[in-house]
Write an enzyme that holds these catalytic residues in place. Sequence first.
Site, PDB file in Angstrom:
ATOM      1  N   CYS A 112      -5.235   8.016  -2.214  1.00 56.89           N
ATOM      2  CA  CYS A 112      -5.487   7.512  -3.566  1.00 56.89           C
ATOM      3  C   CYS A 112      -6.368   6.264  -3.537  1.00 56.89           C
ATOM      4  O   CYS A 112      -6.392   5.519  -2.552  1.00 56.89           O
ATOM      5  CB  CYS A 112      -4.164   7.171  -4.257  1.00 56.89           C
ATOM      6  SG  CYS A 112      -3.061   8.581  -4.469  1.00 56.89           S
TER       7      CYS A 112
ATOM      8  N   GLU B 177      -5.998   3.464  -5.075  1.00 57.75           N
ATOM      9  CA  GLU B 177      -5.247   2.213  -4.969  1.00 57.75           C
ATOM     10  C   GLU B 177      -5.005   1.845  -3.506  1.00 57.75           C
ATOM     11  O   GLU B 177      -5.162   0.694  -3.104  1.00 57.75           O
ATOM     12  CB  GLU B 177      -3.899   2.325  -5.681  1.00 57.75           C
ATOM     13  CG  GLU B 177      -4.000   2.611  -7.158  1.00 57.75           C
ATOM     14  CD  GLU B 177      -3.948   4.103  -7.487  1.00 57.75           C
ATOM     15  OE1 GLU B 177      -4.679   4.904  -6.845  1.00 57.75           O
ATOM     16  OE2 GLU B 177      -3.188   4.476  -8.392  1.00 57.75           O
TER      17      GLU B 177
END
Length: 136
Positions: A55, A57
Amino acid sequence: MDVQFDDLIRSALKGRLQAYAPYSKFAVGAAVQCKSGAVFTGSNIENISYGLTICAERIAISSAVAAGQREFVAIAVVADTTEPIMPCGACRQFLAEFSPDLIIVSATVDGNRKIENLSRLLPGPKRGILKNVHTP
């Protein structure tokens, strides 16, 4: 520290442009603001073995950690959705390892946004399993 959410969202939008999402076509960008003021971006990277997908993030945090940063104030997450998306459970735990009270601003490419505190999304996170271990 003062968080400039508009600037952080703009950085996440730029990060989103680097996404590698040939399977889902779902590009996500993230930008994390460090306590030092530095900002690091990330984008999702997919893999045909979907469990290996990373991801945005986690990419942003990993880039910051690789550069020696360990304290974070806020993270922006941007996707092309009708409503802002929040980090997945794995990302929430990953973020909490460093900053359990992190501010999360989630935005759409059209500018819709939502602000949350990580401690509300992931109450009582675990931080490490070893006690009295020296870390650099």
